[in-house]
Design a protein around this motif. Structure first.
Motif: not given
Ligand code: MG
Ligand code: 8NA
Ligand code: MG
Ligand code: MG
Length: 295
Positions: A51-53, A263-266
């Motif tokens: 979702d971040d990307t 970790r995906d978001t950091t």
């Molecule tokens: Mg995340």
């Protein structure tokens, strides 16, 4: 001009998306993950983005079209991508908000209503915003205004907005100081531009932890970012990591994943910032190749 700004925004998007996809491979906290981090074993590709990307792609599309952040267009872009791929790992409340926007409800009412009217303080506005800082990198006032606007469709909470402002300012500063990166100055300047509240309080702590040389994994616990997905804990942690590694994209990620948590978001936040100081040549080609293609 617009083309130069867009090339900076795309550089930040590349850094962000590789970080998102890299960090996602270290999901969880079991012994296999911990050993991979300790031994710096690069995960086998392909690394799918989350979702971040997805949301950062909508931000870049909005900048491309308007040369600015148009909140109505951005809300529709978020919702359309969500409808196409709802399984990208969106936050619990984000699902509800994006479904409502997709069904035609006004984003302002939808985002203001959640959490009993408090609005989401998730890190979702911060995780996608670095390209905004990159686009307006030579004008911090515009960075701040556009970062706040980019948060509004989903994050009515002021601490979530402050997180977006902090990350966007960091990306702009990383670009400004690319010839001579200075992490201490970057973090202090971010703090100066972040509105009052829990996120700013966390950044103040991050400045102190940096001055004391506290290791990243310990700093993560002190900042409360061990498990949560909120702006006020993950943003200070990510910017502490970025400030320590403005000169090395790879070091930045290995240090960030040592911090547990989201970790995906950091890594998305760190990647969107550090890409601006290391430049395209600083992002390993094999990591870009391992990341799922951007669509
Ligand atoms: Mg995340
Ligand atoms: P969000 O708005 O759904 O917020 C994320 C979560 O934060 C919510 O589901 C709540 O648990 C909590 N939260 C938010 N606001 C409040 C509040 N006012 N009071 C109490 N709790 C609150 O989604 P978002 O877009 O802000 O979140 C993004 C995060 O979720 C990102 O990390 C993204 O990657 C995703 N995500 C993370 C993980 C993880 O690593 N644990 C897993 C799945 C999804
Ligand atoms: Mg994610
Ligand atoms: Mg270093």
């Amino acid at each position: 001009d617009h083309d130069v700004r867009m090339s900076r925004a795309r550089l930040s998007l590349a850094g962000l998306s590789v970080g998102d996809a890299f960090g996602e491979r270290f999901f969880g906290r079991d012994s296999v993950v911990e050993r991979a981090i300790a031994e710096r074993t690069e995960p086998p590709g392909p690394w799918s983005w989350t979702d971040d990307t997805a949301m950062a792609l909508s931000i870049v599309a909005t900048l491309e079209r308007f040369g600015d952040i148009d909140a109505d267009f951005l809300a529709r872009a978020f919702a359309r991508r969500y409808e196409l791929e709802p399984q990208r790992g969106y936050g619990g409340t984000a699902h509800e908000i994006l479904k409502d926007i997709a069904s035609g409800l006004p984003w302002r009412e939808v985002s203001a209503a959640v959490f009993g009217g408090e609005g989401s303080m998730g890190n979702g506005a911060a995780m996608r915003v670095a390209p905004v800082g990159a686009y307006f990198a030579d004008d911090l006032e515009r960075v701040i205004a556009a970062a706040r606007t980019s948060a509004l469709p989903t994050h009515a909470n002021s601490d979530a907005q402050a997180g977006a402002i902090a990350v966007a300012v960091a990306a702009a500063l990383a670009w400004q100081m690319r010839e001579a990166p200075d992490g201490e100055r970057l973090l202090a300047t971010v703090l100066e531009h972040t509105p009052e509240g829990l996120t700013r309080h966390g950044l103040l702590q991050a400045v102190e932890l940096r001055a004391q040389g506290v290791p990243t994994a310990v700093a993560a616990k002190r900042l409360g970012s061990g498990y949560r997905v909120l702006a006020w804990d993950t943003v200070p942690f990510a910017l502490l990591c970025a400030s320590r590694h403005l000169d090395s994209y790879e070091e930045a990620f290995w240090d960030t994943v040592a911090g547990l948590g989201d970790r995906d978001t950091t890594c998305a936040m760190v990647g969107g910032v550090v890409a601006m100081s290391v430049g395209e040549a600083g992002i390993p080609g094999r990591w870009v190749a391992a990341r799922e293609m951007l669509l």
